[in-house]
Design a protein around this motif. Structure first.
Motif, short mmCIF file in Angstrom:
data_model
loop_
_atom_site.label_atom_id
_atom_site.label_comp_id
_atom_site.label_asym_id
_atom_site.label_seq_id
_atom_site.Cartn_x
_atom_site.Cartn_y
_atom_site.Cartn_z
N GLU A 76 1.39 5.10 1.15
CA GLU A 76 0.94 6.11 2.10
C GLU A 76 1.75 7.38 1.85
O GLU A 76 2.97 7.33 1.74
N GLU B 286 2.36 0.01 -5.79
CA GLU B 286 1.50 -0.97 -5.13
C GLU B 286 1.85 -2.39 -5.57
O GLU B 286 1.84 -3.31 -4.77
N SER C 215 0.86 -1.18 0.00
CA SER C 215 0.00 0.00 0.00
C SER C 215 0.89 1.24 0.00
O SER C 215 2.00 1.20 0.53
#
Length: 75
Positions: free
Chosen positions: A5, A39, A3
């Motif tokens: 961020e 990702e 993921s």
């Protein structure tokens, strides 16, 4: 799948770039699309060494915009 961020400081600095460099209103979206590759391929960027050891970089939506990031593998 990894993921992505984006830390608050990076968002603030990007907003400052948009304001001071007359970048398009969709700059944040363009940067986000550049990060989507991470990702699936979190090590896609070139690794740095020395002071920046543990960080990587990739080219953003424009060739002059380099994105510095760090990949943290979960245990």
């Amino acid at each position: 799948m990894a993921s992505v961020e984006i830390v608050r400081l990076a968002r603030e600095e990007l907003a400052e770039l948009v304001a001071t460099r007359s970048l398009p209103d969709d700059t944040e979206g363009r940067v986000w699309r550049s990060l989507l590759t991470l990702e699936q391929f979190p090590l896609a960027g070139k690794a740095l060494d020395g002071f920046w050891l543990g960080h990587r970089w990739l080219v953003g939506p424009w060739r002059w915009l380099l994105i510095l990031y760090r990949y943290v593998e979960e245990d």
